[in-house]
Design an enzyme around this catalytic site. Structure first.
Site, short mmCIF file in Angstrom:
data_model
loop_
_atom_site.label_atom_id
_atom_site.label_comp_id
_atom_site.label_asym_id
_atom_site.label_seq_id
_atom_site.Cartn_x
_atom_site.Cartn_y
_atom_site.Cartn_z
N ASP A 52 0.82 -1.21 0.00
CA ASP A 52 0.00 0.00 0.00
C ASP A 52 0.86 1.26 0.00
OD1 ASP A 52 -2.29 -1.54 0.12
OD2 ASP A 52 -2.41 -1.45 2.31
N TYR A 110 4.95 -10.23 6.84
CA TYR A 110 4.85 -8.80 7.09
C TYR A 110 5.14 -8.50 8.56
CZ TYR A 110 2.75 -7.55 2.58
OH TYR A 110 2.54 -7.31 1.25
#
Length: 260
Positions: A52, A110
């Site tokens: 993102d 992540y």
């Protein structure tokens, strides 16, 4: 033609995410421009994860095909001379012709960082969410146990237009404390858009006492989740793509899914 694999690190603060967009600064677009400047070629570069806007990477994987006679390991040095200071190629190598950064990946890991402080030092503020509350690590860890395995993560995602399958397989969720900072590390075979940031938001709500462990677990229950307030999506600045795992032998996971 030779297919080249890149390990890409970047500070995502000043990028509008990975994926190329018209009239926007993106990591994919920046890499394409630098390859064209280096070789004159117009290439199609693919990434393992569409991070993102504002999110970072220590281990994004990208690949492209080139007809220029450059030793594969030298691509890193060549591109690093042209890239801006917030992107670096950690490593480059030749891979087989059918390699695909996204579809060959067996898992992605992540990291999300949350500070208990309301204000952190400027050198850290681009990479950590300032939570401003003391955090109960034990409650967060207990909640995280519910994430493991294959579950429906609809309540932990956002912007799901044209996404029919919201089930994902989480392999690991580790939570640890360092000084004022809580670090949430999640490995899964794949992620929905916003999934890590909303999971981290839910765990943060548990850690600060705004959500019970039981409430967090009900978010994974298709029959109960609509009665729960879905978690907040934490800011992208605390999120880093840490690693993409391929394993051996390399294989196209689309083929395996089609055969199941």
């Amino acid at each position: 033609m030779t297919r080249i694999k890149l390990v890409v690190e970047y500070d995502g603060t000043d990028f509008c995410g990975w994926a190329e967009q018209r009239n926007a600064r993106t990591v994919q677009g920046t890499l394409k421009d630098c390859i064209t400047r280096a070789t004159g070629e117009s290439v199609d570069i693919r990434g393992a994860s569409r991070t993102d806007s504002g999110a970072h990477s220590l281990g994004q994987i990208a690949d492209f095909e080139s007809g220029v006679s450059i030793e594969p390991k030298k691509w890193a040095a060549i591109l690093n001379r042209l890239l801006p200071i917030d992107v670096r190629i950690a490593r480059s190598e030749k891979v087989r012709a059918d390699f695909h950064s996204r579809f060959f990946a067996r898992s992605r890991t992540y990291l999300y960082r949350i500070s208990e402080w309301s204000r952190v030092q400027p050198m850290r503020s681009r990479y950590v969410f300032e939570g401003g509350h003391s955090i109960d690590i034990s409650a967060m860890r207990k909640s995280a146990e519910a994430l493991l395995g294959e579950n429906d993560f609809l309540a932990f995602a956002e912007e799901l237009q044209n996404v029919e399958n919201t089930r994902r397989n989480v392999l690991r969720c580790a939570i640890r404390k360092t000084s004022d900072e809580v670090r949430i590390e999640i490995e899964a075979t794949a992620f929905l858009r916003g999934m890590v940031r909303r999971i981290s938001g839910g765990l943060f709500e548990v850690g600060r006492g705004h959500r019970t462990v039981e409430s967090f677990g009900r978010l994974l229950d298709e029959a109960a989740r609509d009665d729960e307030q879905w978690p907040v999506v934490l800011p992208a600045r605390g999120l880093t793509l840490k690693k993409v795992y391929y394993g051996e032998p390399l294989r196209d996971l689309r083929t395996e899914l089609a055969e199941e």
